[in-house]
Design a protein around this motif. Structure first.
Motif, PDB file in Angstrom:
ATOM      1  N   ARG A  66      -7.349   4.674  14.136  1.00 55.16           N
ATOM      2  CA  ARG A  66      -6.721   5.368  13.024  1.00 55.16           C
ATOM      3  C   ARG A  66      -5.281   4.872  12.988  1.00 55.16           C
ATOM      4  N   LYS A 110       0.831  -1.191   0.000  1.00 58.16           N
ATOM      5  CA  LYS A 110       0.000   0.000   0.000  1.00 58.16           C
ATOM      6  C   LYS A 110       0.872   1.249   0.000  1.00 58.16           C
ATOM      7  N   THR A 152      -3.046   7.111   6.127  1.00 57.27           N
ATOM      8  CA  THR A 152      -3.757   6.788   7.357  1.00 57.27           C
ATOM      9  C   THR A 152      -5.104   6.188   7.024  1.00 57.27           C
ATOM     10  N   THR A 153      -5.430   5.100   7.688  1.00 53.68           N
ATOM     11  CA  THR A 153      -6.691   4.409   7.446  1.00 53.68           C
ATOM     12  C   THR A 153      -7.418   4.197   8.760  1.00 53.68           C
ATOM     13  N   GLU A 154      -8.724   3.990   8.680  1.00 58.16           N
ATOM     14  CA  GLU A 154      -9.523   3.677   9.856  1.00 58.16           C
ATOM     15  C   GLU A 154      -9.871   2.195   9.837  1.00 58.16           C
TER      16      GLU A 154
END
Length: 239
Positions: A49, A31, A35-37
């Motif tokens: 997060r 990837k 930042t992802t949740e």
């Protein structure tokens, strides 16, 4: 509490990692940094997060075993970790440890997420990103080296390890650290989840079975994740 289930036969081809085909399992796509949740399919009321960044190594990305172990801990151990002293090994960005800190009743003991020096800043970033500085501490723990004094003082009795089986030369180092932790706290339980990607990965499991009591864990998701080459065990000190 785990639901009552009939465990599979030890040699069941559906659940045995040895039954996975000889071909190598392809690695997931890498990837881009960001930042992802992550809500673990609704098991976290407030999603994590998580900053993912491969600049410091492959541990900077979330991997499938971390998602499986995180869901397992949130589903089955949400209310029984209040007196536990918790350590995550090979934490990368801290996915599993942070999920447990946010979603489980972990009491007042500080939870440690650990990895090599290269991952330390990412772990600290994700702790702060989720406002968990009061519950979680990042620390450097190199497999095969003496346990850091902070870990010796903690004497962890719940150890989380997800996707730590990926680099064959590190297998003896990881086994040495697991052995050191079970020597430090003989009543500890190691929750260990890995994805079989190479035939050599099974050598790790065979050696672990010789050193520890290895038990496959009941989990309602197992029929799904086992078909993806993912396996979930506890390791305990041999009696």
């Amino acid at each position: 509490m785990l639901p009552p289930q009939t465990p599979p036969a030890p040699d069941s081809p559906e659940f045995s990692p040895l039954a996975i085909g000889e071909d190598l399992t392809p690695l997931p796509e890498y990837k881009a940094a960001g930042t992802t949740e992550i809500g673990f399919d609704g098991l976290l009321v407030e999603p994590l997060r998580l900053r993912e960044d491969l600049a410091s190594g492959c541990g900077g990305q979330t991997w499938p075993a971390g998602m499986v172990l995180g869901r397992h801990m949130l589903r089955y151990h949400r209310d029984d970790l209040g007196e536990s002293r918790i350590l995550e090994l090979g934490a990368g960005g801290g996915l599993v440890g942070l999920a447990v800190a946010r979603g489980c009743k972990v009491g007042t003991n500080q939870l440690f997420v650990t990895d090599q020096l290269e991952m330390h800043s990412l772990m600290e970033h994700n702790i702060a990103l989720n406002n968990l500085e009061g519950k979680v501490k990042a620390a450097i723990l190199n497999w095969g080296e003496p346990l850091p004094s902070a870990i010796v003082d903690l004497k962890p009795n719940v150890i989380l390890a997800a996707d730590c089986v990926y680099f064959e030369p590190a297998f003896p180092l990881l086994l040495a650290t697991l052995s050191d932790l079970l020597t430090l706290c003989p009543e500890a339980t190691i929750y260990f989840c890995f994805k079989k990607r190479r035939r050599a990965d099974m050598q790790f499991l065979k050696k672990a079975r010789k050193m520890f009591k290895v038990t496959e864990i009941a989990d309602e998701e197992r029929p799904v994740f086992s078909r993806e080459g993912l396996f979930l065990y506890t390791f305990q000190a041999s009696t």
